[in-house]
Enzyme design. Structure first.
Site, mmCIF file in Angstrom:
data_model
loop_
_atom_site.group_PDB
_atom_site.id
_atom_site.type_symbol
_atom_site.label_atom_id
_atom_site.label_comp_id
_atom_site.label_asym_id
_atom_site.label_seq_id
_atom_site.Cartn_x
_atom_site.Cartn_y
_atom_site.Cartn_z
ATOM 1 N N TYR A 47 44.378 92.247 30.745
ATOM 2 C CA TYR A 47 43.546 91.625 29.715
ATOM 3 C C TYR A 47 43.309 92.600 28.561
ATOM 4 C CZ TYR A 47 39.484 89.311 27.590
ATOM 5 O OH TYR A 47 38.618 88.707 26.710
ATOM 6 N N SER B 109 38.431 91.531 22.098
ATOM 7 C CA SER B 109 37.513 91.924 23.160
ATOM 8 C C SER B 109 37.218 93.411 23.052
ATOM 9 C CB SER B 109 38.133 91.625 24.530
ATOM 10 O OG SER B 109 37.422 92.262 25.571
#
Length: 259
Positions: free
Chosen positions: A164, A151
């Site tokens: 995250y 990501s």
């Protein structure tokens, strides 16, 4: 040599076995479909049986060889059980894609240990355990491909990266460690880094039209990503063509990361 023969030899996955976690939806499904259509025998690992069955049914309708395993990647026992079940279908995998993930992003001051533990278990520990299970065998056989899906939050914090972002940063570091360990034996380990992609994992952002438009404006191509954008990169990294590409984080993001 004829062009079609050359390209087939370079990029074909005929004779390979691929395991794709999170392969029943989003980016994972697009990658799974691409690998299967490139010739790999595919095992899709995820939680939801209905989505798994639909994915495999669609691939079989295209003439692909595919199967599914329902597993819980949030626990060590679940990961190990899913790995053994997946390996029992077509044999030990040559290709491992870690696309399964959770995207829990409360404000950092409200981030509890439960969210932290769940995020690390699925996003980082499961790829580690699966690598430990399959990587040494790949090295012994002299060929392997490990591909992680990371990501933008691995590199920079925005829209409440929280646990995250930490997990994805660790995932990219894991790929480099795996590359150091196994690439001398023919196993490449790389990470695909998406921009903003309209998937269920990003539902908390994709439900806001203003946010979607703002994120698209941060790309060079003028649009947000789609799962199918990852098909070519995944086949490349899984194929013989990428034998000298390892330890890398490859951005498939329309220029998002450099704008």
């Amino acid at each position: 040599m004829a062009t079609d023969t050359y390209l087939s030899d370079l990029f074909s996955l005929d004779g390979r076995v691929a395991v794709v976690t999170g392969g029943s939806s989003g980016i994972g499904r697009a990658i799974a479909e691409a690998l299967a259509q490139a010739g790999a025998r595919l095992v899709v690992v995820a939680r939801r049986k209905a989505e798994l069955a639909a994915t495999v049914e669609a691939l079989e309708a295209r003439g692909c060889r595919a199967a599914w395993v329902s597993g819980d990647l949030g626990t060590r026992a679940g990961v190990r059980a899913a790995a053994e079940e997946a390996a029992a279908v077509y044999g030990e995998p040559d290709i491992l894609v870690n696309s399964a993930g959770v995207n829990l992003r409360p404000p950092l001051g409200e981030l509890g240990e439960d969210v932290w533990d769940t995020t690390m278990a699925v996003n980082l520990e499961a790829p580690f355990l699966l690598g430990q299970r399959f990587g040494p065998g790949m090295a012994e056989r002299g060929f392997g491909r490990i591909i992680h899906v990371s990501s933008q939050q691995a590199r920079r914090a925005f829209v409440r990266s929280g646990a995250y972002g930490v997990s994805k940063g660790g995932l990219e570091a894991l790929a480099r460690s795996q590359a150091e360990a196994w690439s001398p034996h023919g196993v490449t380990c790389n990470t695909l880094v998406p921009g903003f992609v309209m998937t269920a994992l990003n539902a908390h952002l994709s439900s806001d039209p203003d946010t979607v438009a703002a994120l698209a404006a941060r790309t060079f191509v003028g649009r947000n990503g789609e799962p199918g954008d990852f098909a070519g990169a995944a086949v490349f990294l899984a194929s013989r063509a990428a034998g000298y590409v390892t330890g890398q984080s490859i951005h498939v993001d329309g220029g998002f990361s450099v704008h």
